[in-house]
Design a protein around this motif. Sequence first.
Motif, mmCIF file in Angstrom:
data_model
loop_
_atom_site.group_PDB
_atom_site.id
_atom_site.type_symbol
_atom_site.label_atom_id
_atom_site.label_comp_id
_atom_site.label_asym_id
_atom_site.label_seq_id
_atom_site.Cartn_x
_atom_site.Cartn_y
_atom_site.Cartn_z
ATOM 1 N N PHE A 148 70.156 103.978 44.386
ATOM 2 C CA PHE A 148 70.438 103.386 43.182
ATOM 3 C C PHE A 148 69.511 102.438 42.256
ATOM 4 C CE2 PHE A 148 75.287 104.002 44.070
ATOM 5 C CZ PHE A 148 75.361 104.592 42.785
ATOM 6 N N THR A 149 68.866 101.605 42.917
ATOM 7 C CA THR A 149 67.863 100.782 42.205
ATOM 8 C C THR A 149 66.762 101.796 41.924
ATOM 9 O OG1 THR A 149 68.238 98.927 43.694
ATOM 10 C CG2 THR A 149 66.211 98.742 42.356
ATOM 11 N N VAL A 164 76.275 100.367 36.915
ATOM 12 C CA VAL A 164 75.171 99.813 37.765
ATOM 13 C C VAL A 164 74.303 99.132 36.827
ATOM 14 C CG1 VAL A 164 73.468 100.142 39.400
ATOM 15 C CG2 VAL A 164 75.590 101.474 39.585
ATOM 16 N N THR A 202 70.337 92.792 40.360
ATOM 17 C CA THR A 202 69.819 93.778 41.611
ATOM 18 C C THR A 202 68.325 93.418 41.765
ATOM 19 O OG1 THR A 202 71.357 95.406 40.789
ATOM 20 C CG2 THR A 202 69.924 96.021 42.121
ATOM 21 N N GLN A 262 71.846 101.556 48.321
ATOM 22 C CA GLN A 262 71.300 100.606 47.259
ATOM 23 C C GLN A 262 70.018 100.727 46.769
ATOM 24 O OE1 GLN A 262 72.354 96.999 49.653
ATOM 25 N NE2 GLN A 262 74.169 96.657 48.238
ATOM 26 N N ASP A 263 69.058 101.088 47.679
ATOM 27 C CA ASP A 263 67.730 101.340 47.409
ATOM 28 C C ASP A 263 67.540 102.424 46.408
ATOM 29 O OD1 ASP A 263 66.992 99.379 49.108
ATOM 30 O OD2 ASP A 263 66.517 100.656 50.599
ATOM 31 N N THR A 309 68.210 94.479 49.136
ATOM 32 C CA THR A 309 68.844 95.664 49.432
ATOM 33 C C THR A 309 69.081 95.799 51.103
ATOM 34 O OG1 THR A 309 67.202 97.049 49.535
ATOM 35 C CG2 THR A 309 68.216 96.868 47.502
ATOM 36 N N ASP A 310 70.398 96.067 51.361
ATOM 37 C CA ASP A 310 70.712 96.153 52.893
ATOM 38 C C ASP A 310 71.079 97.776 53.258
ATOM 39 O OD1 ASP A 310 72.669 93.337 52.306
ATOM 40 O OD2 ASP A 310 70.664 93.584 53.244
ATOM 41 N N THR A 311 71.005 98.802 51.981
ATOM 42 C CA THR A 311 71.397 99.792 52.380
ATOM 43 C C THR A 311 70.684 100.965 51.896
ATOM 44 O OG1 THR A 311 73.186 100.093 50.789
ATOM 45 C CG2 THR A 311 73.895 99.276 52.893
ATOM 46 N N ASN A 340 72.135 95.271 36.694
ATOM 47 C CA ASN A 340 70.570 95.454 36.993
ATOM 48 C C ASN A 340 69.876 94.163 37.021
ATOM 49 O OD1 ASN A 340 68.611 97.081 37.395
ATOM 50 N ND2 ASN A 340 67.763 97.225 35.348
ATOM 51 N N THR A 391 74.653 109.193 49.968
ATOM 52 C CA THR A 391 75.933 108.525 50.133
ATOM 53 C C THR A 391 76.865 109.081 51.144
ATOM 54 O OG1 THR A 391 75.703 107.903 47.646
ATOM 55 C CG2 THR A 391 78.026 107.508 48.988
#
Length: 198
Positions: free
Chosen positions: A36-37, A16, A23, A33-34, A28-30, A20, A64
């Motif tokens: 992870f970031t 990931v 990113t 993703q938020d 972000t859509d999900t 970066n 997840t």
Amino acid sequence: MSNKIYIVAAFVIASVFQMNAQTDSLKTDTPIQDEFTSLIKESNNYQGYKVVDYDKLIELRNTTRSYITELKEEIVVQKNTVDQQNDEIQQLKADLDSTQQDLQRVTEEKDALMFLGMPFSKGGYKAMMWGIVGALVVILLIIFFRYKSSHAATKDAQQKLDETEKEFDTYRSKALEKEQRLGRMLQDERNKSNNTNI
């Protein structure tokens, strides 16, 4: 066990981490993703690796799973919606076919005329009517010519009858004259006979 989790987490984080830079510039859509970031941003650096908090990694795993479960449920809902829409489409097609058949039947009934209890199309009805008119005209012509022929024969017979009557009248008057002449001659002979006897 925890070492394996750290290794796997480090591998995921490393993968990931390569994206970066991109990113940060993407929306972000999900929630995954938020997370992870956020996980990447909050992780610590250690000898060139990113070290993440174990609890946050577990939280990411749970998030997840929850998100995958939600996606599966949404897929089921969407599939049911698609199936329902397909059923509605089939029903609409059946209704459309039925409506088209009704329209065709109504159109045929509108174009049909009843004659002697039987349905006829307008074209067939007109053809039949013209056929009847033609037959009547032919019959009328036949009757007219037969009448004309019969009238001529009647006139000819009447003329012959008149001639015969004239001939008969002539013959009768001649016969009457002859009878009268014979009667007079007979009377004369009687008179002579009477005078001789005296």
